[in-house]
Design an enzyme around this catalytic site. Sequence first.
Site, PDB file in Angstrom:
ATOM      1  N   PRO A   1       7.369  -3.135  29.249  1.00 42.60           N
ATOM      2  CA  PRO A   1       7.544  -4.308  28.078  1.00 42.60           C
ATOM      3  C   PRO A   1       8.791  -3.698  27.449  1.00 42.60           C
ATOM      4  CG  PRO A   1       5.622  -3.363  28.127  1.00 42.60           C
ATOM      5  CD  PRO A   1       6.070  -2.605  29.255  1.00 42.60           C
ATOM      6  N   TYR A   2       9.423  -2.658  27.468  1.00 39.44           N
ATOM      7  CA  TYR A   2      10.767  -2.314  26.724  1.00 39.44           C
ATOM      8  C   TYR A   2      11.759  -3.106  27.375  1.00 39.44           C
ATOM      9  CZ  TYR A   2      14.813   0.472  25.305  1.00 39.44           C
ATOM     10  OH  TYR A   2      15.800   0.718  24.898  1.00 39.44           O
ATOM     11  N   TYR A   3      11.806  -3.089  28.780  1.00 39.10           N
ATOM     12  CA  TYR A   3      12.966  -3.731  29.523  1.00 39.10           C
ATOM     13  C   TYR A   3      12.581  -5.156  29.210  1.00 39.10           C
ATOM     14  CZ  TYR A   3      14.738   0.483  31.152  1.00 39.10           C
ATOM     15  OH  TYR A   3      15.301   1.946  31.119  1.00 39.10           O
TER      16      TYR A   3
ATOM     17  N   LYS B   1      14.321  -6.116  25.918  1.00 39.17           N
ATOM     18  CA  LYS B   1      15.617  -5.730  26.066  1.00 39.17           C
ATOM     19  C   LYS B   1      16.292  -6.895  26.609  1.00 39.17           C
ATOM     20  CE  LYS B   1      16.492  -2.410  23.474  1.00 39.17           C
ATOM     21  NZ  LYS B   1      17.183  -2.539  22.113  1.00 39.17           N
TER      22      LYS B   1
END
Length: 183
Positions: free
Chosen positions: A98-100, A103
Amino acid sequence: MRDSEQAALFTKIGVKSRQFDLLDLPETMAAAFSDCDTVIFTACSGGKTGYDGTLNIDLDGAVKTMTAAKLAGVKHYLMVSAMGTADRTFWPQSGIRPYYVAKYYADEWLINRSQLNYTILRPGALTNDPATGLVTVDPDKSAGKSITREDVAEVLVQLVIKPANEKIITVVNGATPILKALA
């Protein structure tokens, strides 16, 4: 920035900082940016939030600061992203997909929708080791995959002094002094 203690530390070393909440509206944030030449987005929801925190901070918070920067007439927007963001095959194995995703789409918004003069810095995995002052820019697959937080901070300082306009820079610790590597 949100943390008043952190703001006091920056003030102590002569850095102007502004306090605001990434959950605020862009118009509210724009007031905080009104006399800024550069905005550096380094916020991260961290590993302790759920997907909602990742979306609210790493994606929506980033996009709202871009909108605020545009409203305030900011000259340069520096985004701290992450190495691997552009490689969708990496996301599943990262452990923080989810972070990637957040981003990736924040970077895409900056490039294609924000109408801001930007630099995207994609550091490798961050470490708390002491600064080395040595980096590799745009590393190949054989290069290291990490960089000290202090070295990332120095790269950001240099990118404020001499912006790399409309560029994406990936950086890890390496063998070249920072100024030379960015030249």
